[in-house]
Scaffold this motif. Structure first.
Motif, PDB file in Angstrom:
ATOM      1  N   MET A   1       0.839  -1.192   0.000  1.00  0.00           N
ATOM      2  CA  MET A   1       0.000   0.000   0.000  1.00  0.00           C
ATOM      3  C   MET A   1       0.870   1.236   0.000  1.00  0.00           C
ATOM      4  SD  MET A   1      -1.479   2.624   1.992  1.00  0.00           S
ATOM      5  CE  MET A   1      -1.301   2.149   3.685  1.00  0.00           C
ATOM      6  N   THR A   2       0.406   2.269  -0.644  1.00  0.00           N
ATOM      7  CA  THR A   2       1.119   3.536  -0.616  1.00  0.00           C
ATOM      8  C   THR A   2       0.134   4.659  -0.434  1.00  0.00           C
ATOM      9  OG1 THR A   2       2.744   4.908  -1.753  1.00  0.00           O
ATOM     10  CG2 THR A   2       1.012   3.961  -3.085  1.00  0.00           C
ATOM     11  N   GLY A   3       0.617   5.819  -0.010  1.00  0.00           N
ATOM     12  CA  GLY A   3      -0.247   6.960   0.190  1.00  0.00           C
ATOM     13  C   GLY A   3      -0.619   7.145   1.633  1.00  0.00           C
ATOM     14  N   SER A   4      -1.417   8.133   1.906  1.00  0.00           N
ATOM     15  CA  SER A   4      -1.787   8.464   3.272  1.00  0.00           C
ATOM     16  C   SER A   4      -2.774   7.473   3.837  1.00  0.00           C
ATOM     17  CB  SER A   4      -2.394   9.877   3.304  1.00  0.00           C
ATOM     18  OG  SER A   4      -3.509   9.930   2.454  1.00  0.00           O
ATOM     19  N   GLU A   5      -2.768   7.341   5.155  1.00  0.00           N
ATOM     20  CA  GLU A   5      -3.667   6.400   5.822  1.00  0.00           C
ATOM     21  C   GLU A   5      -5.086   6.965   5.851  1.00  0.00           C
ATOM     22  OE1 GLU A   5      -2.985   3.345   6.839  1.00  0.00           O
ATOM     23  OE2 GLU A   5      -1.031   3.631   5.945  1.00  0.00           O
ATOM     24  N   LYS A   6      -6.057   6.079   5.877  1.00  0.00           N
ATOM     25  CA  LYS A   6      -7.453   6.463   5.882  1.00  0.00           C
ATOM     26  C   LYS A   6      -8.175   5.607   6.900  1.00  0.00           C
ATOM     27  CE  LYS A   6     -11.509   6.515   2.912  1.00  0.00           C
ATOM     28  NZ  LYS A   6     -12.008   6.403   1.531  1.00  0.00           N
ATOM     29  N   GLN A   7      -9.212   6.176   7.498  1.00  0.00           N
ATOM     30  CA  GLN A   7      -9.981   5.446   8.496  1.00  0.00           C
ATOM     31  C   GLN A   7     -10.613   4.212   7.865  1.00  0.00           C
ATOM     32  OE1 GLN A   7     -10.235   6.242  11.799  1.00  0.00           O
ATOM     33  NE2 GLN A   7     -11.284   4.291  12.014  1.00  0.00           N
ATOM     34  N   ALA A   8     -10.310   3.056   8.410  1.00  0.00           N
ATOM     35  CA  ALA A   8     -10.820   1.808   7.860  1.00  0.00           C
ATOM     36  C   ALA A   8     -12.284   1.626   8.250  1.00  0.00           C
ATOM     37  CB  ALA A   8      -9.992   0.633   8.370  1.00  0.00           C
ATOM     38  N   PRO A   9     -13.083   1.046   7.355  1.00  0.00           N
ATOM     39  CA  PRO A   9     -14.465   0.755   7.702  1.00  0.00           C
ATOM     40  C   PRO A   9     -14.542  -0.355   8.749  1.00  0.00           C
ATOM     41  CG  PRO A   9     -13.930  -0.221   5.589  1.00  0.00           C
ATOM     42  CD  PRO A   9     -12.747   0.617   5.980  1.00  0.00           C
ATOM     43  N   LYS A  10     -15.673  -0.413   9.439  1.00  0.00           N
ATOM     44  CA  LYS A  10     -15.857  -1.473  10.427  1.00  0.00           C
ATOM     45  C   LYS A  10     -15.911  -2.840   9.741  1.00  0.00           C
ATOM     46  CE  LYS A  10     -18.704   1.312  13.592  1.00  0.00           C
ATOM     47  NZ  LYS A  10     -20.039   1.407  14.240  1.00  0.00           N
ATOM     48  N   PRO A  11     -15.317  -3.873  10.353  1.00  0.00           N
ATOM     49  CA  PRO A  11     -15.502  -5.230   9.839  1.00  0.00           C
ATOM     50  C   PRO A  11     -16.985  -5.607   9.915  1.00  0.00           C
ATOM     51  CG  PRO A  11     -13.725  -5.130  11.454  1.00  0.00           C
ATOM     52  CD  PRO A  11     -14.436  -3.829  11.526  1.00  0.00           C
ATOM     53  N   ILE A  12     -17.345  -6.614   9.173  1.00  0.00           N
ATOM     54  CA  ILE A  12     -18.767  -6.958   8.998  1.00  0.00           C
ATOM     55  C   ILE A  12     -19.075  -8.318   9.608  1.00  0.00           C
ATOM     56  CG2 ILE A  12     -20.463  -7.605   7.229  1.00  0.00           C
ATOM     57  CD1 ILE A  12     -19.123  -5.357   5.512  1.00  0.00           C
ATOM     58  N   ILE A  13     -20.230  -8.389  10.237  1.00  0.00           N
ATOM     59  CA  ILE A  13     -20.840  -9.664  10.607  1.00  0.00           C
ATOM     60  C   ILE A  13     -22.063  -9.811   9.712  1.00  0.00           C
ATOM     61  CG2 ILE A  13     -21.938 -11.027  12.418  1.00  0.00           C
ATOM     62  CD1 ILE A  13     -20.342  -9.421  14.472  1.00  0.00           C
ATOM     63  N   LEU A  14     -22.083 -10.854   8.907  1.00  0.00           N
ATOM     64  CA  LEU A  14     -23.173 -11.020   7.939  1.00  0.00           C
ATOM     65  C   LEU A  14     -24.043 -12.205   8.335  1.00  0.00           C
ATOM     66  CD1 LEU A  14     -23.179 -10.652   4.161  1.00  0.00           C
ATOM     67  CD2 LEU A  14     -23.958 -12.836   5.100  1.00  0.00           C
ATOM     68  N   ALA A 143      -6.144 -13.889  13.258  1.00  0.00           N
ATOM     69  CA  ALA A 143      -5.739 -14.294  11.906  1.00  0.00           C
ATOM     70  C   ALA A 143      -5.181 -13.127  11.098  1.00  0.00           C
ATOM     71  CB  ALA A 143      -6.917 -14.919  11.171  1.00  0.00           C
ATOM     72  N   GLY A 144      -5.421 -11.892  11.553  1.00  0.00           N
ATOM     73  CA  GLY A 144      -4.803 -10.737  10.917  1.00  0.00           C
ATOM     74  C   GLY A 144      -5.534 -10.167   9.728  1.00  0.00           C
ATOM     75  N   ASP A 145      -6.765 -10.565   9.481  1.00  0.00           N
ATOM     76  CA  ASP A 145      -7.520 -10.002   8.359  1.00  0.00           C
ATOM     77  C   ASP A 145      -7.924  -8.569   8.678  1.00  0.00           C
ATOM     78  OD1 ASP A 145      -8.700  -9.900   5.924  1.00  0.00           O
ATOM     79  OD2 ASP A 145     -10.515 -10.981   6.498  1.00  0.00           O
ATOM     80  N   ARG A 146      -7.762  -7.669   7.703  1.00  0.00           N
ATOM     81  CA  ARG A 146      -8.093  -6.265   7.911  1.00  0.00           C
ATOM     82  C   ARG A 146      -8.764  -5.692   6.667  1.00  0.00           C
ATOM     83  NH1 ARG A 146      -7.171  -7.885  12.108  1.00  0.00           N
ATOM     84  NH2 ARG A 146      -5.821  -7.105  13.785  1.00  0.00           N
ATOM     85  N   PRO A 147      -9.616  -4.683   6.847  1.00  0.00           N
ATOM     86  CA  PRO A 147     -10.187  -4.009   5.672  1.00  0.00           C
ATOM     87  C   PRO A 147      -9.101  -3.274   4.883  1.00  0.00           C
ATOM     88  CG  PRO A 147     -11.410  -3.467   7.687  1.00  0.00           C
ATOM     89  CD  PRO A 147     -10.143  -4.145   8.109  1.00  0.00           C
ATOM     90  N   ILE A 148      -9.385  -3.009   3.609  1.00  0.00           N
ATOM     91  CA  ILE A 148      -8.452  -2.274   2.748  1.00  0.00           C
ATOM     92  C   ILE A 148      -9.205  -1.072   2.181  1.00  0.00           C
ATOM     93  CG2 ILE A 148      -6.891  -2.420   0.760  1.00  0.00           C
ATOM     94  CD1 ILE A 148      -7.014  -5.489   1.132  1.00  0.00           C
ATOM     95  N   PRO A 149      -9.194   0.065   2.895  1.00  0.00           N
ATOM     96  CA  PRO A 149     -10.004   1.216   2.465  1.00  0.00           C
ATOM     97  C   PRO A 149      -9.309   2.061   1.406  1.00  0.00           C
ATOM     98  CG  PRO A 149      -8.889   1.740   4.498  1.00  0.00           C
ATOM     99  CD  PRO A 149      -8.481   0.333   4.141  1.00  0.00           C
ATOM    100  N   HIS A 150      -8.807   1.428   0.366  1.00  0.00           N
ATOM    101  CA  HIS A 150      -8.069   2.152  -0.654  1.00  0.00           C
ATOM    102  C   HIS A 150      -8.428   1.588  -2.026  1.00  0.00           C
ATOM    103  CE1 HIS A 150      -5.536   3.852   2.494  1.00  0.00           C
ATOM    104  NE2 HIS A 150      -5.320   2.633   2.940  1.00  0.00           N
ATOM    105  N   THR A 151      -7.986   2.293  -3.045  1.00  0.00           N
ATOM    106  CA  THR A 151      -8.060   1.772  -4.401  1.00  0.00           C
ATOM    107  C   THR A 151      -7.219   0.497  -4.485  1.00  0.00           C
ATOM    108  OG1 THR A 151      -8.337   3.994  -5.297  1.00  0.00           O
ATOM    109  CG2 THR A 151      -7.541   2.295  -6.806  1.00  0.00           C
TER     110      THR A 151
END
Length: 555
Positions: A1-14, A143-151
């Motif tokens: 990833m490159t560029g400035s950090e952005k607030q990640a969305p909340k993880p989802i329970i579906l 497990a380390g899964d995280r959202p990716i709030p970027h292009t």
């Protein structure tokens, strides 16, 4: 990833259940306990849930837990979980069952690696639901899964267009995440978009919209860059967004001129790609070209200068006091004054095989998006000026070895003394003087170089993973042919240098940075006999604005 950090969305329970009342009840209980930290999404059929998951995948969101009912008419809970796992393999899986279906739930443990099954009803949730979900969320976080709030960019390491797209986003400071198309997560992204690796590169916006091999203009429009001037007439048009152009935009706008800067690729120019500039006044610890360009861009915008990207100027027309800039798409804008700050581009290396391998191990400049992948590789750099030296120092942090290939007998003629000292003290960097690249070879990407000694004529084959080229400076001035006077190499003549060309039309002498066209000025590396240093370019850009004011006062 490159560029400035952005607030990640909340993880989802579906949750997915075909019974509306059960679906609402599950979502209600989940939202009551987990709504602060997780987003609760519900669906009433497996196909609808899968469609939602594909959209979530493309937007870079992540799912922590699936809660699926076993008995659904279109698709059973087990069938849904099998397909959902292909998109979010780290999500935890819960199956809701009736007592009579417990055998199916037990079978699902082997089929979809089920984490838990819950009997309906689950009341009270404090005893039967929340402890189960709490444990699964703990396991998911571990497990380390995280959202990716970027292009997202999905491409191939040796796909030339993939490298160009990454470079464009990086130079415009647009954050992105890179996925290899032949790796599992890249394949999941392509599957969610309904595409395959024959369509690379694929760019997916933060909103989840896929673009197949987009042009730079399409990228700029979709990702929020300004690509169209808001007005038809300006006091000052600055062509080129390198240090000289950015300085002109800052000083023009801050001093009350209605100013627009036109840049065909990204602000910063060649200097914006420098890994570290250590002799720029006011930065004793050095500053990267990207940081310097970003600060200058924000400073120009602070004073309300317009910054337009992916617009290429193709013609300059002079109609009395009005200067018209025409663009490649057929549009144009008018101005009272123009500052030409188009900079220079790297000359093409005329060695066999270079054209075919450009973007596939051979690169002009050293974009951070590619340089970051050179760990434990043997890389070569062609060039002997500061840009090549800065790249050598930067790449030597991770590369196994860096070799500077220099045509001349030494570095002293074109490189700053402080850089020469740093290179000599770096054990990973080797300098090969009086040497040229004769040929580049490889199967689909660069693998070998053939180097020739200019004195002896001896040719040596070496293994090379990457080749970065920093040779010479070609001015981007063909579009000004027969409009402004240029020297024999295409650099723009200005001020006192115009005496020899007899193109000046007025009785008064031209101002110092004024071209052969009154009211059209030049600044930075594109000017004939310029210093080719960042500080000099910044100084000329600001000085040109002062001369623009003088010209406008005379008009």
């Amino acid at each position: 990833m490159t560029g400035s950090e952005k607030q990640a969305p909340k993880p989802i329970i579906l949750s997915v259940d075909d019974d509306p009342s059960v679906s609402r009840a599950v979502a209600r209980d989940l939202r009551r306990h987990y709504g602060e930290s997780y987003r609760i999404v519900r669906a009433e059929s497996g196909p609808d849930a899968l469609d939602a998951l594909k959209e979530l995948k493309l937007r870079g969101e992540t799912v922590a837990v699936f809660v699926a009912d076993y008995r659904m008419p279109q698709m059973s809970g087990i069938e849904f979980l099998e397909q959902a796992m292909d998109l979010f393999p780290l999500a935890r899986r819960v199956l809701l069952t009736a007592y009579a279906d417990t055998h199916a739930a037990i079978d699902a443990i082997n089929v979809v690696d089920l984490d838990h099954y819950l009997l309906k009803p689950w009341d009270p949730p404090e005893e039967k639901l929340y402890p189960v979900i709490d444990g699964l969320l703990d396991a998911w976080r571990a497990a380390g899964d995280r959202p990716i709030p970027h292009t997202k960019i999905i491409g191939h390491r040796w796909n030339a267009r993939s490298a160009e797209v990454r470079d464009f986003l990086a130079r415009n400071r647009l954050p992105y995440h890179w996925f290899m198309a032949d790796e599992p997560e890249g394949q999941r992204m392509l599957e969610a978009a309904g595409l395959d690796d024959r369509t690379l590169p694929v760019v997916i916006t933060e909103q989840g919209q896929p673009m197949v091999n987009p042009s730079e203009t399409e990228l700029a429009d979709r990702l929020g860059l300004s690509t169209t001037p808001s007005e038809e007439f300006y006091d000052l048009v600055v062509i080129g967004g390198g240090p000289a152009g950015l300085a002109a935009a800052v000083y023009g706008a801050s001093e009350g001129l209605d100013t627009v800067l036109i840049e065909r690729t990204a602000t910063g120019g060649q200097a914006g790609q420098s890994s570290r500039i250590e002799n720029y006044l006011g930065f004793p610890d050095g500053v990267s070209g990207s940081q310097l360009a970003d600060r200058a861009r924000r400073q120009a915008e602070k004073f309300n200068a317009e910054l337009i990207t992916t617009r290429e100027a193709v013609a300059l027309e002079v109609n009395g006091p009005v200067k018209t800039i025409k663009f490649a798409d057929g549009t144009s804008i008018d101005a009272r004054a123009v500052i030409l700050a188009t900079g220079v581009s790297y000359r093409q290396l005329q060695a066999e095989g270079c054209v075919d391998l450009t973007g596939k191990g051979i690169y002009y400049g050293a974009a951070n998006s590619v340089a970051s992948e050179c760990e434990d590789e043997d890389v070569y750099i062609v060039g002997g000026a500061n840009s090549a030296g800065q790249a050598a120092m930067y790449l030597s942090r991770d590369a196994r070895s860096v070799t500077l290939v220099v045509r001349g007998p030494s570095l002293e003629a074109s490189m700053s003394y402080y850089l020469i000292q740093q290179i000599e003290a770096n054990p990973r960097i080797t300098v090969r003087t009086c040497t040229e690249v004769q040929r580049a070879a490889g199967d689909g990407h660069l693998e070998n170089l053939y180097l020739v000694n200019r004195n002896s004529g001896a040719v040596e084959e070496v293994s090379a993973a990457r080749l970065f080229i920093f040779i010479g400076a070609a001015p981007l001035t063909e579009w000004l042919d027969d409009v402004v006077a240029r020297d024999d190499h295409g650099f723009i003549l200005a001020g006192p240098d115009l005496k020899a060309c007899s193109r000046w039309p007025l009785e008064r002498p031209p101002h110092h940075l004024e071209t052969s066209v009154p009211g059209v000025f030049v600044a930075g590396d594109v000017r004939s006999e310029s210093a080719k240093r960042v500080a000099a370019a910044v100084g000329e850009g600001s000085m040109a604005v002062m001369l623009v004011h003088r010209y406008l006062a005379e008009a």
